[in-house]
Write an enzyme that holds these catalytic residues in place. Sequence first.
Site, PDB file in Angstrom:
ATOM      1  N   ASP A  99       0.826  -1.201   0.000  1.00 60.42           N
ATOM      2  CA  ASP A  99       0.000   0.000   0.000  1.00 60.42           C
ATOM      3  C   ASP A  99       0.864   1.256   0.000  1.00 60.42           C
ATOM      4  O   ASP A  99       0.682   2.149  -0.802  1.00 60.42           O
ATOM      5  CB  ASP A  99      -0.959   0.000   1.204  1.00 60.42           C
ATOM      6  CG  ASP A  99      -0.257  -0.244   2.543  1.00 60.42           C
ATOM      7  OD1 ASP A  99       0.969  -0.511   2.584  1.00 60.42           O
ATOM      8  OD2 ASP A  99      -0.933  -0.177   3.593  1.00 60.42           O
ATOM      9  N   ASP A 102       6.837   3.796   3.647  1.00 55.61           N
ATOM     10  CA  ASP A 102       7.002   4.876   4.614  1.00 55.61           C
ATOM     11  C   ASP A 102       8.493   4.970   4.961  1.00 55.61           C
ATOM     12  O   ASP A 102       9.257   5.597   4.243  1.00 55.61           O
ATOM     13  CB  ASP A 102       6.108   4.542   5.823  1.00 55.61           C
ATOM     14  CG  ASP A 102       6.053   5.636   6.861  1.00 55.61           C
ATOM     15  OD1 ASP A 102       6.025   6.805   6.493  1.00 55.61           O
ATOM     16  OD2 ASP A 102       6.039   5.317   8.071  1.00 55.61           O
TER      17      ASP A 102
HETATM   18  P1  IMP Z   1       7.467   1.147   6.376  1.00 61.55           P
HETATM   19  O1  IMP Z   1       7.755   2.211   7.407  1.00 61.55           O
HETATM   20  O2  IMP Z   1       7.908   1.579   5.006  1.00 61.55           O
HETATM   21  O3  IMP Z   1       8.017  -0.173   6.792  1.00 61.55           O
HETATM   22  O4  IMP Z   1       5.891   1.044   6.288  1.00 61.55           O
HETATM   23  C1  IMP Z   1       5.235  -0.009   6.862  1.00 61.55           C
HETATM   24  C2  IMP Z   1       3.740   0.077   6.885  1.00 61.55           C
HETATM   25  O5  IMP Z   1       3.314   1.159   7.711  1.00 61.55           O
HETATM   26  C3  IMP Z   1       3.008   0.289   5.585  1.00 61.55           C
HETATM   27  O6  IMP Z   1       2.907  -0.873   4.813  1.00 61.55           O
HETATM   28  C4  IMP Z   1       1.639   0.669   6.142  1.00 61.55           C
HETATM   29  O7  IMP Z   1       0.922  -0.489   6.502  1.00 61.55           O
HETATM   30  C5  IMP Z   1       1.998   1.469   7.362  1.00 61.55           C
HETATM   31  N1  IMP Z   1       1.881   2.918   7.106  1.00 61.55           N
HETATM   32  C6  IMP Z   1       2.885   3.793   6.944  1.00 61.55           C
HETATM   33  N2  IMP Z   1       2.410   5.038   6.731  1.00 61.55           N
HETATM   34  C7  IMP Z   1       1.055   4.924   6.734  1.00 61.55           C
HETATM   35  C8  IMP Z   1      -0.024   5.865   6.556  1.00 61.55           C
HETATM   36  O8  IMP Z   1       0.142   7.086   6.327  1.00 61.55           O
HETATM   37  N3  IMP Z   1      -1.281   5.360   6.654  1.00 61.55           N
HETATM   38  C9  IMP Z   1      -1.532   4.040   6.887  1.00 61.55           C
HETATM   39  N4  IMP Z   1      -0.558   3.138   7.053  1.00 61.55           N
HETATM   40  C10 IMP Z   1       0.728   3.568   6.976  1.00 61.55           C
HETATM   41 MG    MG Z   2       1.264  -2.220   4.812  1.00 64.21          MG
END
Ligand code: IMP
Ligand code: MG
Length: 177
Positions: A99, A102
Amino acid sequence: MDQPPPLLSAEQISNRVDELAAEIDEAYADTEMLVLIGVLKGSFIFLSDLARRLHVPHRVEFIAVSSYGAKESEHADPVRLIMDVRHGIDGHDVLLVEDIVDTGHTLAYLKRLFAAHEPKTLGTCALLHKPDRTEQEVEVDYLGFTIPDVWVVGYGLDYAERHRTLPYIGELPPAMR
Ligand code: IMP
Ligand code: MG
């Protein structure tokens, strides 16, 4: 209940998903079988829209991950697989579908993990990317939108399991959390 103000409308998302599907169709025109691996729960709506627009032969798998808290992550991988694919992916074209990227930790972890299964190719697709939050660089081959550092909900994304089925992507201001 108040609705979060829109950042991306349903129409903008739909148009972009059309374009991504066309790009993927072109890139995998010769594939025998493209294995789409969606990361639960956030990618379930994006993946279902994307997959239904593809013309290349494909199948759908889902995995689930869980993040450790900040303290634990100092010593271990910040991410852990809690549900694996049902069928082997070795020798297949594999596309990870997220999705949102982040910090980058989840997608970087999943790339390492699935590379070890020796797929024929391993690509990445994400609907959203927040470059201001990057902690770990990870290449996204097919990206929907770059967004600012705000919390977004809808179209699969949640805040504490809320707003996941909003038809558009909204920005959740701190006052609504
Ligand atoms: P990462 O920090 O790139 O590992 O992101 C991990 C997960 O955090 C994503 O796959 C989402 O499930 C969740 N996430 C990060 N930012 C958002 C946001 O703005 N809304 C909803 N979920 C988020
Ligand atoms: Mg996710």
